[in-house]
Design an enzyme around this catalytic site. Structure first.
Site, PDB file in Angstrom:
ATOM      1  CG  ASP A  43       4.534   3.123   4.242  1.00  0.00           C
ATOM      2  OD1 ASP A  43       5.674   2.694   4.495  1.00  0.00           O
ATOM      3  OD2 ASP A  43       3.792   3.646   5.091  1.00  0.00           O
ATOM      4  CG  ASP A  45       5.495   0.395  10.285  1.00  0.00           C
ATOM      5  OD1 ASP A  45       4.852  -0.634  10.520  1.00  0.00           O
ATOM      6  OD2 ASP A  45       6.693   0.540  10.612  1.00  0.00           O
TER       7      ASP A  45
END
Length: 278
Positions: A43, A45
């Protein structure tokens, strides 16, 4: 460990025999040389960067060293423009796979694999019905501040922000704290689920100020269809809880899921798995 879900990996995906262990020496340490039938997905953020911030050079260098050991893929909810702002303007060419918008905009070795369209999936009438309701709901919402860009329309999803994506970083931080107790996004999602049950949509809370809306099956597990060549798939993400935008891929049968709390935590956990000696 509590942060991992390695025991969820089906027996059929485990190596039939123990792989030969090799080592790769670098300036950062000695890596356990995994085979290239392993890919590690990240991922963006909260996993590789502080939310919406540019990645630290230390982390970018670390990812490139990891590519010498295993394949590396990025799977973010944001579009390619935003991911490139964080990971570098040439990001789609610097990793084995780049999955923007959960993989609805997918690249392999910098080459486009597929683009999905939310407009085609829902149809214009349903899309207008959904957008109109969202804008009316936001207009009536009583929260401390509002800015602009409450809906961002992407290729394969919509991003909805009650405060508005034009808010400053300070306002983002304040809204995130406010939302922890007020549950603005969670309540908004619950109402949309009830109102638009016929559209079979998924709502995924991510980042600090917004949530994504997309058809069922278009969550981050969508990217796994492009990874059939890999026997082992690791995934690192921060929002792995139910309702978070990393939850579905974290829980998927084909992945070994790892929950992290920051890019520093990601680097530490990856090092523990793939490296010996620092």
């Amino acid at each position: 460990r509590a942060c991992c879900r390695a025991t969820h990996l089906p027996t059929s995906l485990l190596p039939r025999t123990a792989p030969k262990v090799l080592h790769f020496h670098s300036t950062s340490g000695t890596y356990i040389m995994a085979s290239k039938d392993t890919i590690v997905l990240f991922d963006v953020d909260g996993t590789l960067t502080v939310p919406r911030k540019t990645a630290e050079p230390e982390m970018l260098k670390f990812l490139q060293e990891l590519r010498k050991v295993v394949s590396v893929g990025i799977v973010g909810g944001s579009d390619l423009v935003k991911i490139s702002e964080q990971l570098g303007e040439n990001a789609k060419n610097e990793y084995d796979y780049m999955f923007a918008e959960n993989g609805l905009n997918a690249f392999k070795d910098g080459e486009l694999l597929e683009v999905q369209s939310l407009k085609s999936a829902l149809g214009e009438d349903n899309l207008k019905r959904l957008i109109n309701f969202i804008l009316h709901y936001v207009a009536d919402l009583d929260i401390p501040i509002k800015r602009g860009t409450f809906i961002e329309f992407r290729n394969g999803m919509m991003n909805v922000s009650p405060i508005g994506r034009n808010c400053s970083q300070e306002e983002r931080d304040e809204f995130e704290k406010f939302d922890e107790t007020a549950q603005v996004r969670s309540k908004f999602v619950s109402i949309l689920k009830e109102k638009f049950a016929d559209l079979k949509l998924t709502y995924s809370i991510g980042g600090q100020i917004s949530f994504d809306v997309f058809p069922e099956g278009w969550d981050k597990t969508y990217c796994l269809r492009f990874l059939e060549e890999y026997k082992t798939i690791h995934f690192f993400g921060d929002k792995t809880y139910k309702g978070g935008n990393d939850h579905e891929i974290f829980e998927a049968d084909r992945t070994i899921g790892h929950t992290v709390t920051s890019w520093q935590d990601t680097k530490k956990k990856v090092t523990e798995i793939f490296m010996i000696g620092k």
